[in-house]
Design a protein around this motif. Sequence first.
Motif, PDB file in Angstrom:
ATOM      1  N   TYR A 112      47.438  67.331-108.855  1.00 19.92           N
ATOM      2  CA  TYR A 112      48.353  66.574-107.993  1.00 19.92           C
ATOM      3  C   TYR A 112      48.912  67.460-106.892  1.00 19.92           C
ATOM      4  CZ  TYR A 112      48.489  63.141-111.858  1.00 19.92           C
ATOM      5  OH  TYR A 112      48.175  62.237-112.825  1.00 19.92           O
ATOM      6  N   ILE A 113      49.302  68.671-107.259  1.00 18.46           N
ATOM      7  CA  ILE A 113      49.866  69.598-106.280  1.00 18.46           C
ATOM      8  C   ILE A 113      48.828  69.917-105.202  1.00 18.46           C
ATOM      9  CG2 ILE A 113      50.683  71.973-105.950  1.00 18.46           C
ATOM     10  CD1 ILE A 113      52.096  71.689-108.694  1.00 18.46           C
ATOM     11  N   SER A 114      47.590  70.121-105.602  1.00 14.71           N
ATOM     12  CA  SER A 114      46.526  70.404-104.629  1.00 14.71           C
ATOM     13  C   SER A 114      46.346  69.237-103.669  1.00 14.71           C
ATOM     14  CB  SER A 114      45.201  70.681-105.346  1.00 14.71           C
ATOM     15  OG  SER A 114      45.289  71.854-106.099  1.00 14.71           O
ATOM     16  N   ARG A 115      46.370  68.012-104.197  1.00 15.47           N
ATOM     17  CA  ARG A 115      46.214  66.837-103.336  1.00 15.47           C
ATOM     18  C   ARG A 115      47.408  66.697-102.381  1.00 15.47           C
ATOM     19  NH1 ARG A 115      43.511  64.911-107.948  1.00 15.47           N
ATOM     20  NH2 ARG A 115      45.294  63.837-108.849  1.00 15.47           N
ATOM     21  N   VAL A 116      48.610  66.945-102.877  1.00 15.91           N
ATOM     22  CA  VAL A 116      49.796  66.887-102.014  1.00 15.91           C
ATOM     23  C   VAL A 116      49.692  67.945-100.920  1.00 15.91           C
ATOM     24  CG1 VAL A 116      52.291  67.336-101.938  1.00 15.91           C
ATOM     25  CG2 VAL A 116      51.351  65.837-103.700  1.00 15.91           C
ATOM     26  N   ASN A 117      49.247  69.139-101.259  1.00 15.58           N
ATOM     27  CA  ASN A 117      49.076  70.199-100.261  1.00 15.58           C
ATOM     28  C   ASN A 117      48.056  69.787 -99.205  1.00 15.58           C
ATOM     29  OD1 ASN A 117      50.944  72.009-101.272  1.00 15.58           O
ATOM     30  ND2 ASN A 117      49.465  73.050-102.579  1.00 15.58           N
ATOM     31  N   GLN A 118      46.944  69.187 -99.637  1.00 17.41           N
ATOM     32  CA  GLN A 118      45.919  68.742 -98.691  1.00 17.41           C
ATOM     33  C   GLN A 118      46.473  67.674 -97.754  1.00 17.41           C
ATOM     34  OE1 GLN A 118      42.735  67.454-101.236  1.00 17.41           O
ATOM     35  NE2 GLN A 118      41.877  69.514-101.467  1.00 17.41           N
ATOM     36  N   MET A 119      47.225  66.720 -98.324  1.00 16.30           N
ATOM     37  CA  MET A 119      47.807  65.663 -97.492  1.00 16.30           C
ATOM     38  C   MET A 119      48.805  66.235 -96.498  1.00 16.30           C
ATOM     39  SD  MET A 119      48.239  62.564-100.239  1.00 16.30           S
ATOM     40  CE  MET A 119      48.935  61.448 -99.044  1.00 16.30           C
ATOM     41  N   LEU A 120      49.624  67.193 -96.942  1.00 14.65           N
ATOM     42  CA  LEU A 120      50.582  67.821 -96.030  1.00 14.65           C
ATOM     43  C   LEU A 120      49.864  68.549 -94.899  1.00 14.65           C
ATOM     44  CD1 LEU A 120      53.329  69.254 -98.427  1.00 14.65           C
ATOM     45  CD2 LEU A 120      53.631  67.489 -96.686  1.00 14.65           C
ATOM     46  N   GLN A 121      48.794  69.236 -95.228  1.00 16.86           N
ATOM     47  CA  GLN A 121      48.037  69.955 -94.200  1.00 16.86           C
ATOM     48  C   GLN A 121      47.420  68.986 -93.201  1.00 16.86           C
ATOM     49  OE1 GLN A 121      45.287  72.427 -96.373  1.00 16.86           O
ATOM     50  NE2 GLN A 121      46.727  74.148 -96.446  1.00 16.86           N
ATOM     51  N   LEU A 122      46.881  67.859 -93.711  1.00 12.38           N
ATOM     52  CA  LEU A 122      46.297  66.865 -92.817  1.00 12.38           C
ATOM     53  C   LEU A 122      47.356  66.268 -91.891  1.00 12.38           C
ATOM     54  CD1 LEU A 122      43.830  64.997 -95.217  1.00 12.38           C
ATOM     55  CD2 LEU A 122      43.245  66.501 -93.302  1.00 12.38           C
ATOM     56  N   LYS A 123      48.532  65.967 -92.451  1.00 12.04           N
ATOM     57  CA  LYS A 123      49.605  65.405 -91.629  1.00 12.04           C
ATOM     58  C   LYS A 123      50.096  66.416 -90.592  1.00 12.04           C
ATOM     59  CE  LYS A 123      51.231  61.810 -94.655  1.00 12.04           C
ATOM     60  NZ  LYS A 123      52.400  61.064 -95.090  1.00 12.04           N
ATOM     61  N   MET A 124      50.191  67.672 -90.999  1.00 18.01           N
ATOM     62  CA  MET A 124      50.621  68.701 -90.062  1.00 18.01           C
ATOM     63  C   MET A 124      49.586  68.892 -88.960  1.00 18.01           C
ATOM     64  SD  MET A 124      52.395  71.414 -92.709  1.00 18.01           S
ATOM     65  CE  MET A 124      52.591  72.715 -91.521  1.00 18.01           C
ATOM     66  N   GLN A 125      48.303  68.833 -89.322  1.00 11.92           N
ATOM     67  CA  GLN A 125      47.238  68.950 -88.339  1.00 11.92           C
ATOM     68  C   GLN A 125      47.285  67.772 -87.365  1.00 11.92           C
ATOM     69  OE1 GLN A 125      43.509  69.271 -90.436  1.00 11.92           O
ATOM     70  NE2 GLN A 125      43.056  71.240 -89.506  1.00 11.92           N
ATOM     71  N   ALA A 126      47.477  66.566 -87.910  1.00 13.25           N
ATOM     72  CA  ALA A 126      47.539  65.375 -87.066  1.00 13.25           C
ATOM     73  C   ALA A 126      48.735  65.455 -86.127  1.00 13.25           C
ATOM     74  CB  ALA A 126      47.616  64.120 -87.927  1.00 13.25           C
ATOM     75  N   ALA A 127      49.876  65.916 -86.625  1.00 12.91           N
ATOM     76  CA  ALA A 127      51.062  66.056 -85.773  1.00 12.91           C
ATOM     77  C   ALA A 127      50.817  67.100 -84.694  1.00 12.91           C
ATOM     78  CB  ALA A 127      52.267  66.434 -86.634  1.00 12.91           C
TER      79      ALA A 127
END
Length: 140
Positions: A112-127
Motif C-alpha cells: 500500500y505504501i509503495s502504491r501511495v508513493n507512486q501516486m504521489l510521484q505521479l501527481k507531483m509530476q503532473a503538477a
Amino acid sequence: QQLKERMSNDQQQFITSGQRLAIAAGKFAESRKSLEQLKETQEGHQLLLPLTQSLYVNGKIGATEKVMIDIGTGYYVEMTVDDGQAYCKRKIDTLTKSLHQVQQITKERQGYISRVNQMLQLKMQAAHEAQKAQAASGSL
C-alpha cells in the motif's frame, strides 16, 4: 503526504510488534530448553543463580519434578516439568502464529505504501508539468 506519513508510522508499529513477538517466542524457547536440561539434572547439583545481570549466588537444585511457571502479570503456577514444557510450546506456537500474521500485514502495508508513493510521484509530476505548461503559455 499526511497519509503517507501515517501509513509509515503504522508500518513501523507493526514491525516493532513483530520484533517483540519474536523476542517473546525466543524467551519461551529458552525456557523450554532450560526445562529439558532440568529434567536431566540430579537433585543436589550445584549451580550459579542470577540475582541480577552481573550478580550470581551459589545454589543447589532441589526437587526437579515440579517448577513454578510465570503465566503473566505476576501470577505463577506450579507444574510438572513436562507440563511446563507443553505450556512453553503452546506459547511459542501462539506467538509464532501471531508473528506470521503481523508479517503478512506488514507485507500488505508495504505494498500500500509503495502504491501511495507512486501516486504521489505521479501527481507531483503532473503538477510540475502543468506548471511548466502554464509558464510556457504565460511567456508567449
